[in-house]
Design a protein around this motif. Sequence first.
Motif, PDB file in Angstrom:
ATOM      1  N   SER A 146     -13.500  46.353  -7.112  1.00  0.00           N
ATOM      2  CA  SER A 146     -13.404  45.039  -6.487  1.00  0.00           C
ATOM      3  C   SER A 146     -14.356  44.941  -5.301  1.00  0.00           C
ATOM      4  CB  SER A 146     -11.975  44.765  -6.014  1.00  0.00           C
ATOM      5  OG  SER A 146     -11.111  44.571  -7.119  1.00  0.00           O
ATOM      6  N   LEU A 148     -14.472  42.797  -2.016  1.00  0.00           N
ATOM      7  CA  LEU A 148     -13.722  41.877  -1.168  1.00  0.00           C
ATOM      8  C   LEU A 148     -14.658  41.285  -0.120  1.00  0.00           C
ATOM      9  CD1 LEU A 148     -10.452  43.966  -0.695  1.00  0.00           C
ATOM     10  CD2 LEU A 148     -10.946  42.212  -2.410  1.00  0.00           C
ATOM     11  N   GLN A 213     -13.289  37.176  -3.659  1.00  0.00           N
ATOM     12  CA  GLN A 213     -13.265  38.445  -4.386  1.00  0.00           C
ATOM     13  C   GLN A 213     -14.154  38.386  -5.627  1.00  0.00           C
ATOM     14  OE1 GLN A 213      -9.377  39.725  -5.613  1.00  0.00           O
ATOM     15  NE2 GLN A 213     -10.095  41.651  -6.475  1.00  0.00           N
TER      16      GLN A 213
END
Length: 248
Positions: A146, A148, A213
């Motif tokens: 991910s 962020l 995200q």
Amino acid sequence: MESMLAKIWRLFSHHKGLGGEEAHPEVNRLVSGFMTPDMLSKLTAANGDSKLISDGDINVLDLSAGNWLIEGNLTNNLPLTYSFFSVNVVQAGSRKFITATQTGTGKIWTYVVNNDDNKVDTPIGWRRIWQEVVLFSGSVGKLNDSILLTDGVHKFEFFDIMYEYQGNHSFARITVNQLKSGFGLTSVNINNGVTDVGFSYAETSVSYVNNTQLKISASKSVNNNMGSSSASEINTANINIYRILGKF
């Protein structure tokens, strides 16, 4: 008595005579006179005060030096319509340097008015000053990693993606629409050996999850040894994204 009358006349002439028919001469470096409305306007502008202009027909390029608050429309020559701008005008002779800042977003444009006979080669029209914010700093590249972000992508128009593959650094610029629809990164590394002419090729796909995200949705690299018994094989190296800048 004579000296007293001379003193009175001297005071009177310095009070009124220096200002012509006016009783209050304008202040300057030699005379402690009075401030005119134009002087007051310039002083308040120099102190950072902005004057609100409600006249929709004003031409921004004709403004005198100072700070102004103006709503853009189709005729007043501001960069955008239906948006308030804080306008600063700096003037030197026949030249003006105008800065227009959109009050709601902080986006900045500049304009140079040059009426000199010997004009320099400056572009005509408003010039955008792009600003940037670091939205991500780190290292991601593996499948399902991910990313962020520190702020919402909807606030920006462009994104600068900085990434690295086996020591080779690359850069990609994409629009907000490209980012929301998903984007890909590629990189190639050629072996440095004298006789080894192999190379490796890497691809990474980044998908949009939400406004703050992103996600690595694909990550693969292939190594080709150009003639060895194993002509090509899956490489374990990944493209590493290490910084994302949002530009507005």
